[in-house]
Scaffold this motif. Structure first.
Motif: not given
Length: 386
Positions: A318-346
């Motif tokens: 999500l952070r890199l805005r890639s079109d690759v499918d997510l492994v955890n689409p059912d946990a997308v809220d948690k995925v977005r939360a992590l993407a919002g506070v971590f940099t790609p390097e982190q």
């Protein structure tokens, strides 16, 4: 129906093995199957063994095919160790068995599903096999399975033909679960994606609700490690889950094994004390069971860490805005939360920390210590909102 039906997404491998079955000039005495976990290494070896024994080259229906696939064929020996390593005595026994001529089939076949465990602590077990590989007995075939070439010592690699399996597509794994196990299409697709195409784990997730619950709990940890205390607690929770699952899965089996041993020895299981020869055999069984439980607990931890890695991987997608499918689409809220506070390097650093913990546990570091060190590197800012 053929013996190759369960080997999904491995068309080049099937072509190579089928050619060896039909043309003995393409055949050799030792094969090394490698590939990522869940790719079907042991499935490929068993299917190959069945095709070699089958008069029709792998029909999947005859007695030779059925018994070779389920491991009950008289000339097909399957070694699937449940301990942390394969012992020298076991390797030497396999060499002796390999020297025998086939009794009922066309070939004598020995499959070692965890060939990487030949060198878990020492190269001695692998060295014990070398003579059999250097001077092969006619009509004997060795099939070794390992995650990668680097997991097998070079002397064995150089004497084996390498067949590399790949990670099968998610859709192919989902189709297999529907076709073979009768899993609902939606559940099959979820399980295949969540297991990252690991066929065995996908089947378990699709059939076991408790496994799905444990996986959701592991994913939730990523957003709950806010401080040192949370990190220590998360590590303890992971270790406890592993201990409880391994204990629950082995308790009934351990008791049954002990009862069979006592019956075989003609001992009274209710007696307060036992003769020395019985005590020694019971102690040997208990040591074997303890080793098996240790490996089972480590396997549970490893599965949990693979799941944990997947949520950081999705956050990076999500952070890199890639079109690759997510492994955890059912946990997308948690995925977005992590993407919002971590940099790609982190996020990459978090995945590296998890991989390092897996390596440390494989190197015999106490799991709790490795998990604590990992969790301390996974702390997230307190402003994380989920």
């Amino acid at each position: 129906m053929t013996v190759w039906d369960d080997l999904v997404g491995q068309e080049p491998t099937v072509e190579t093995l089928a050619r060896a079955v039909s043309d003995e000039s393409a055949m050799t005495h030792a094969w090394l199957f490698t590939g990522p976990p869940g790719s079907g290494r042991s499935t490929a070896a068993r299917a190959f063994a069945a095709a070699l024994q089958c008069p029709d080259g792998g029909c999947g229906q005859c007695r030779e095919c059925r018994t070779a696939l389920d491991g009950s064929h008289a000339d097909v020996k399957v070694v699937a160790t449940e301990g942390l390593s394969i012992k020298v005595a076991e390797a030497r026994a396999l060499v002796q068995e390999a020297a025998l001529r086939p009794s009922v089939g066309r070939w004598r076949i020995i499959i070692i599903e965890d060939a990487d465990r030949l060198t878990a602590y020492t190269d001695a077990p692998a060295d014990a096999l070398l003579k059999a590989l250097e001077e092969p007995t006619p009509r004997t075939v060795w099939m070794l399975c390992a995650p990668s070439l680097e997991d097998v010592i070079v002397t064995i690699r150089s004497r084996s033909r390498h067949v590399r399996l790949r990670t099968p597509p998610v859709d192919a794994v989902a189709d297999l679960l529907q076709r073979r196990d009768g899993i609902d299409p939606a559940m099959a697709l979820y399980a295949a994606r969540a297991a990252q195409s690991h066929i065995g784990l996908a089947r378990r997730l699709a059939r076991d609700e408790q496994a799905r619950i444990r996986r959701r709990d592991v994913l939730a940890m990523a957003t709950k490690i806010l401080g040192v205390g949370d990190a220590i607690g998360a590590a303890a929770d992971l270790a406890q889950i592993a201990d409880e699952e391994s204990t629950a899965s082995s308790a009934e089996r351990d008791a049954a094994e002990r009862a069979r041993l006592m019956e075989t020895l003609g001992a009274d299981p209710t007696a307060r004390t036992q003769p020395p020869h019985i005590r020694s055999q019971v102690a040997a069984l208990e040591r074997e069971q303890k080793t098996r439980a240790t490996r089972a607990a480590r396997d549970v931890v490893d599965r949990a860490l693979v799941d944990l890695t997947s949520i950081y991987r999705d956050a990076l997608v999500l952070r890199l805005r890639s079109d690759v499918d997510l492994v955890n689409p059912d946990a997308v809220d948690k995925v977005r939360a992590l993407a919002g506070v971590f940099t790609p390097e982190q996020l990459l650093a978090a995945m590296d920390a998890i991989h390092e913990a897996r390596d440390r546990i494989n190197a015999n570091v106490p799991p709790l210590l490795a998990l604590e060190a990992m969790a301390l590197q996974l702390r997230v800012p307190r402003e994380l909102g989920v």
